[in-house]
Design an enzyme around this catalytic site. Structure first.
Site, PDB file in Angstrom:
ATOM      1  N   HIS A  95      -4.043   1.277   7.767  1.00 26.59           N
ATOM      2  CA  HIS A  95      -2.688   1.850   7.744  1.00 26.59           C
ATOM      3  C   HIS A  95      -2.638   3.043   6.780  1.00 26.59           C
ATOM      4  O   HIS A  95      -2.118   4.110   7.123  1.00 26.59           O
ATOM      5  CB  HIS A  95      -1.696   0.751   7.322  1.00 26.59           C
ATOM      6  CG  HIS A  95      -0.283   1.206   7.158  1.00 26.59           C
ATOM      7  ND1 HIS A  95       0.741   0.771   7.968  1.00 26.59           N
ATOM      8  CD2 HIS A  95       0.300   2.062   6.266  1.00 26.59           C
ATOM      9  CE1 HIS A  95       1.878   1.339   7.585  1.00 26.59           C
ATOM     10  NE2 HIS A  95       1.641   2.128   6.557  1.00 26.59           N
ATOM     11  N   GLU A  96      -3.184   2.854   5.568  1.00 28.35           N
ATOM     12  CA  GLU A  96      -3.090   3.919   4.557  1.00 28.35           C
ATOM     13  C   GLU A  96      -3.975   5.117   4.928  1.00 28.35           C
ATOM     14  O   GLU A  96      -3.586   6.262   4.706  1.00 28.35           O
ATOM     15  CB  GLU A  96      -3.451   3.397   3.165  1.00 28.35           C
ATOM     16  CG  GLU A  96      -2.559   2.263   2.646  1.00 28.35           C
ATOM     17  CD  GLU A  96      -1.070   2.513   2.788  1.00 28.35           C
ATOM     18  OE1 GLU A  96      -0.639   3.674   2.697  1.00 28.35           O
ATOM     19  OE2 GLU A  96      -0.326   1.531   2.995  1.00 28.35           O
TER      20      GLU A  96
ATOM     21  N   GLY B   7       0.831  -1.199   0.000  1.00 25.45           N
ATOM     22  CA  GLY B   7       0.000   0.000   0.000  1.00 25.45           C
ATOM     23  C   GLY B   7       0.864   1.246   0.000  1.00 25.45           C
ATOM     24  O   GLY B   7       2.017   1.209   0.450  1.00 25.45           O
TER      25      GLY B   7
ATOM     26  N   HIS C 280      -2.218   7.362   7.215  1.00 24.08           N
ATOM     27  CA  HIS C 280      -1.266   8.271   6.545  1.00 24.08           C
ATOM     28  C   HIS C 280      -1.965   9.569   6.122  1.00 24.08           C
ATOM     29  O   HIS C 280      -1.368  10.647   6.191  1.00 24.08           O
ATOM     30  CB  HIS C 280      -0.695   7.622   5.275  1.00 24.08           C
ATOM     31  CG  HIS C 280       0.507   6.766   5.503  1.00 24.08           C
ATOM     32  ND1 HIS C 280       1.680   7.244   6.031  1.00 24.08           N
ATOM     33  CD2 HIS C 280       0.739   5.447   5.235  1.00 24.08           C
ATOM     34  CE1 HIS C 280       2.579   6.262   6.092  1.00 24.08           C
ATOM     35  NE2 HIS C 280       2.032   5.154   5.620  1.00 24.08           N
TER      36      HIS C 280
ATOM     37  N   CYS D 177       6.222  -0.340   6.633  1.00 19.33           N
ATOM     38  CA  CYS D 177       5.790   0.830   5.861  1.00 19.33           C
ATOM     39  C   CYS D 177       6.941   1.212   4.937  1.00 19.33           C
ATOM     40  O   CYS D 177       8.103   1.202   5.363  1.00 19.33           O
ATOM     41  CB  CYS D 177       5.470   1.975   6.820  1.00 19.33           C
ATOM     42  SG  CYS D 177       5.010   3.503   5.998  1.00 19.33           S
ATOM     43  N   LEU D 178       6.623   1.572   3.698  1.00 18.84           N
ATOM     44  CA  LEU D 178       7.693   1.912   2.741  1.00 18.84           C
ATOM     45  C   LEU D 178       8.488   3.148   3.162  1.00 18.84           C
ATOM     46  O   LEU D 178       9.618   3.330   2.726  1.00 18.84           O
ATOM     47  CB  LEU D 178       7.113   2.106   1.338  1.00 18.84           C
ATOM     48  CG  LEU D 178       6.586   0.838   0.658  1.00 18.84           C
ATOM     49  CD1 LEU D 178       6.029   1.172  -0.720  1.00 18.84           C
ATOM     50  CD2 LEU D 178       7.659  -0.228   0.549  1.00 18.84           C
TER      51      LEU D 178
ATOM     52  N   GLN E 192       3.185   9.932   0.879  1.00 19.08           N
ATOM     53  CA  GLN E 192       4.491   9.258   0.897  1.00 19.08           C
ATOM     54  C   GLN E 192       5.328   9.564  -0.349  1.00 19.08           C
ATOM     55  O   GLN E 192       6.523   9.276  -0.366  1.00 19.08           O
ATOM     56  CB  GLN E 192       4.325   7.746   1.037  1.00 19.08           C
ATOM     57  CG  GLN E 192       3.791   7.329   2.406  1.00 19.08           C
ATOM     58  CD  GLN E 192       3.612   5.833   2.479  1.00 19.08           C
ATOM     59  OE1 GLN E 192       2.593   5.318   2.063  1.00 19.08           O
ATOM     60  NE2 GLN E 192       4.619   5.133   2.965  1.00 19.08           N
TER      61      GLN E 192
HETATM   62 NI    NI Z   1       2.839   3.270   5.357  1.00 25.93          NI
END
Ligand code: NI
Length: 162
Positions: free
Chosen positions: A133-134, A46, A137, A91-92, A51
Site C-alpha cells: 500500500h505504502e 502506515g 503511494h 488509508c489516512l 501524504q
Molecule cells: Ni494510504
C-alpha cells in the site's frame, strides 16, 4: 512532537511520483519523526511522505505490536510471491472509507533505514499488505484504484460507537 497536515482525497499531490532520497540527513530524520507523530495521532498503520505533502520516497509503518515498526527510505519491492489474498484496507488520506483489495501475501522489500543503513524485510500478512500500500503511494497510486469493485464501505466513528 510535530503533527503535519495529512493530504486528503482529491489533493493532486497524491497522484504524483515521489523522488529518491539522496542523503538521509537531519531534514529527512525530522520528517520521519513527524510522520510517526502524525500517523500515531491518526491511528494509522502506515504513512508515505507524499501524504504530508513531501514528494520523497519515505515510508513509516507501525503495526503497534512492539516489533513491527519500520522506516523505509527509497524502498524497492524485490519479491512479490505466494497467493494473492483479499485484504480489508483503508488509508489516512481517505478517512472512514474501507475497501477490499487483492494483494500478495508475501513480499520482500529492500530500503534504507533512518540511519541510512540498508535493510531487507521479508514480510507476510498485514505487514506485506502495508508495504505494498505504502509503496503504491510513492508511485502516485492509491488503494481505491485497486479495490475489488463494489466493496467500498463508509464507516464513520459514529457507526462504530453504535
Ligand atoms: Ni494510504
Amino acid at each position: 512532537m510535530a503533527i503535519r497536515n495529512i493530504r486528503m482525497e482529491g489533493d493532486p499531490i497524491l497522484s504524483k511520483v515521489s523522488k529518491e532520497v539522496e542523503e538521509v540527513d537531519d531534514k529527512i530524520k525530522q520528517l520521519v519523526e513527524d510522520m510517526f507523530d502524525t500517523m500515531h495521532k491518526a491511528d494509522g498503520l502506515g504513512l508515505a511522505a507524499v501524504q504530508v505533502g513531501i514528494l520523497k520516497r519515505v515510508v513509516v509503518i507501525d503495526l503497534y505490536d512492539g516489533t513491527s515498526k519500520f522506516v523505509l527510505i527509497n524502498p524497492v519491492i524485490t519479491k512479490l510471491e505466494g497467493e494473492k489474498v483479499e485484504f480489508d484496507e483503508g488509508c489516512l488520506s481517505f478517512p472512514n472509507q474501507f475497501v477490499k483489495v487483492e494483494r500478495y501475501n508475501n513480499v520482500t522489500v529492500e530500503a534504507l533505514d533512518v540511519d541510512g543503513k540498508k535493510i531487507k524485510i521479508e514480510a507476510t500478512d498485514i505487514l506485506a499488505q502495508c508495504i505494498q500500500h505504502e509503496c503504491d503511494h510513492l508511485e502516485g497510486h492509491v488503494f481505491k484504484e485497486k479495490m475489488i469493485p463494489g466493496t467500498l464501505e463508509i464507516i464513520t466513528p459514529e457507526d462504530i460507537k453504535k
